[in-house]
Design an enzyme around this catalytic site. Structure first.
Site, PDB file in Angstrom:
ATOM      1  N   SER A 164       1.331 -70.245  -1.775  1.00  0.00           N
ATOM      2  CA  SER A 164       1.353 -71.603  -1.239  1.00  0.00           C
ATOM      3  C   SER A 164       2.678 -72.309  -1.567  1.00  0.00           C
ATOM      4  O   SER A 164       3.751 -71.747  -1.347  1.00  0.00           O
ATOM      5  CB  SER A 164       0.144 -72.372  -1.778  1.00  0.00           C
ATOM      6  OG  SER A 164      -0.108 -73.530  -1.021  1.00  0.00           O
ATOM      7  N   ASP A 374      -5.709 -67.982   7.296  1.00  0.00           N
ATOM      8  CA  ASP A 374      -5.125 -69.188   6.714  1.00  0.00           C
ATOM      9  C   ASP A 374      -4.675 -70.127   7.822  1.00  0.00           C
ATOM     10  O   ASP A 374      -4.152 -69.685   8.849  1.00  0.00           O
ATOM     11  CB  ASP A 374      -3.936 -68.813   5.827  1.00  0.00           C
ATOM     12  CG  ASP A 374      -3.460 -69.965   4.957  1.00  0.00           C
ATOM     13  OD1 ASP A 374      -4.151 -71.009   4.904  1.00  0.00           O
ATOM     14  OD2 ASP A 374      -2.404 -69.817   4.326  1.00  0.00           O
ATOM     15  N   HIS A 433      -6.250 -68.345   2.712  1.00  0.00           N
ATOM     16  CA  HIS A 433      -5.068 -68.773   1.970  1.00  0.00           C
ATOM     17  C   HIS A 433      -4.885 -67.996   0.666  1.00  0.00           C
ATOM     18  O   HIS A 433      -3.768 -67.752   0.236  1.00  0.00           O
ATOM     19  CB  HIS A 433      -5.196 -70.272   1.676  1.00  0.00           C
ATOM     20  CG  HIS A 433      -3.956 -70.910   1.153  1.00  0.00           C
ATOM     21  ND1 HIS A 433      -2.788 -70.966   1.873  1.00  0.00           N
ATOM     22  CD2 HIS A 433      -3.692 -71.547  -0.025  1.00  0.00           C
ATOM     23  CE1 HIS A 433      -1.859 -71.609   1.170  1.00  0.00           C
ATOM     24  NE2 HIS A 433      -2.378 -71.953   0.017  1.00  0.00           N
TER      25      HIS A 433
END
Length: 455
Positions: A164, A374, A433
């Site tokens: 991320s 994601d 994610h």
């Protein structure tokens, strides 16, 4: 890997003078398999780290045993907490052994970065970092304190693996560490940088959301038009250097997407927000404009049960804090994380594509991996920024065919990969994610390939 509860009670404390002045507090298990501590990276700015030595270590002169530095996102999310107990560390949040721990391929170094994240803390609110480069400087200081004193660590290549927003940190600290190595200030071998579902180009991601959700029927044409209009506004603000305004518009776009899609989960677009067991943010919360808190809330009540068993926040502020012994009484795990995000809002929407180009030009192995499901850091957006690279191998890379990925004797396609020279890309099917949490088997195989692990 079976560990008794006594594992949490035994440690040895020591004080170490810093190269940069001050005192570092460090501790370890009696068998030396774990070490942790604080480094005062600047006066009154304290960064926490935790190193695990792998019990699966294989001695192979042709393939040195690697070390993985794991960097979490947010900014303000804790690698010591989330990456460790939720994704790749030896134990899960129930303190049960993880069969797919990345210790099977490497030693693991978790750092709560930047200061103010997790157990890391500042004594003065003016000491929070304002830019990714400032965070990289602090983290490079920590690496100097840890590696320069330990010749055994210096023999292992270090792979910076990020998730991320941590991907932006990985790029900047990779470049910062390289400079420190070249200047003779840091004694380590940089093996490579891996960017997992990473926020490298915010502009490309916000433009991907509308079309992606339209294709999977979570938005209609009206929602798509509104999303694209707001994405255009963000692009203009970024081009004018109005990064705080762009961050505010990003928040507005997330809220627009949420309401137009009936609250799609930004970390797995097949789900509604709140359906994912690691997400606690409700639709009602998002309607109140709390998009900035989504990621921190997303990781703050992970897989909790009614009695609190398995809850990450309870774990980190309870039994783990007690085990570590060196966490100041007045420091709460995650207590300053919201400040970390707020102070970085001027850098949040700034792209780091040029940093990836610089790493590639310097010959650093760069790997990008992305979960198919994601949304926040979608594969569509990731592919868009990759195609903007100025790297001289880009066209050759793009022309190559992909290779399928499997797990063990499994005949089901788990992903694809493509490589050219020092750039590598992994498409991980069925993952959102958090790739290691969603597809642990293929993630473990992938990290073994990335690190060239002898195991």
């Amino acid at each position: 890997m079976e560990k008794s509860f006594a594992w949490f009670a035994v440690s040895v404390l020591c004080l170490v003078p810093l190269f940069h002045g001050g005192i570092a507090i460090a501790a370890s298990t009696q068998d030396g398999t774990e070490e942790w501590g604080y480094v005062e990276v600047r006066p009154k700015a304290h960064m926490f780290w935790w190193l695990y030595r792998s019990p699966y270590r294989v001695e192979d002169p042709s393939k040195p045993w690697p070390i993985i530095l794991w960097l979490q996102g947010g900014p303000g999310a804790s690698g010591v907490g989330m990456g460790n107990f939720e994704e790749v560390g030896p134990l899960d949040t129930y303190l049960k052994p993880r069969n797919t721990t990345w210790l099977k391929k490497a030693d693991l170094l978790f750092v709560d970065n930047p200061v103010g994240t997790g157990y890391s803390f500042v004594e003065d609110k003016e000491l929070f970092v304002k830019t990714d480069e400032d965070a990289a400087t602090d983290l490079t200081t920590l690496l100097e304190e840890i590696f320069n004193r330990n010749e055994s660590l210096q023999k292992s290549p270090l792979f910076i693996v990020a998730e991320s927003y941590g991907g932006k940190f990985a790029v900047t600290v990779g470049l910062s560490a390289l400079k420190a190595i070249e200047d003779g200030k840091l004694k380590l071998k940089l093996g490579g940088v891996a960017l997992g579902d990473s926020w490298i180009s915010p502009e490309d991601f916000v433009f991907s959301w509308g079309p992606l959700l339209k294709d999977v029927s979570r938005l209609d044409n009206n929602g798509l038009q509104k999303a694209n209009s707001l994405a255009q506004k963000i692009k203009q603000e970024i081009s004018e250097g109005k990064f705080v305004d762009a961050t505010n518009s990003w928040e507005a776009l997330e809220n627009l997407i949420s309401s137009s899609s009936n609250f799609v989960d930004f970390y797995n677009f097949l789900l509604d927000s709140g359906m994912d067991p690691v997400s606690s943010l409700t639709a009602n919360d998002m309607s109140k404009g709390l998009a900035r808190r989504r990621y921190s809330r997303y990781i703050s009540s992970l897989r909790s049960t009614p009695d609190g068993d398995g809850d990450l926040n309870t774990l980190m502020n309870g039994v783990i804090k007690k085990k570590l012994q060196i966490i100041p009484q007045n420091v709460t795990w995650g207590g300053q994380s919201d400040n970390v995000f707020t102070e970085l809002e001027g850098d949040f929407m700034r792209a780091r594509i040029d940093g990836v180009d610089e790493l590639l030009a310097k010959g650093v192995n760069v790997t990008v991996y992305n979960g198919q499901l994601d949304l926040i850091c979608s594969t569509k957006g990731t592919e868009a920024w990759v195609e903007k690279l100025k790297w001289d191998g880009l066209q050759a890379y793009l022309s190559k065919d992909r290779s399928p990925l499997y797990c063990g004797n499994d005949s089901i396609t788990r992903g694809f990969t493509r490589s050219y020279k020092n750039f590598h890309f992994y498409w991980i099917l069925g993952a959102g994610h958090l790739v290691p949490a969603d597809q642990p088997c293929i993630a473990l195989n992938m990290i073994g390939d990335i690190t060239n692990s002898p195991a």
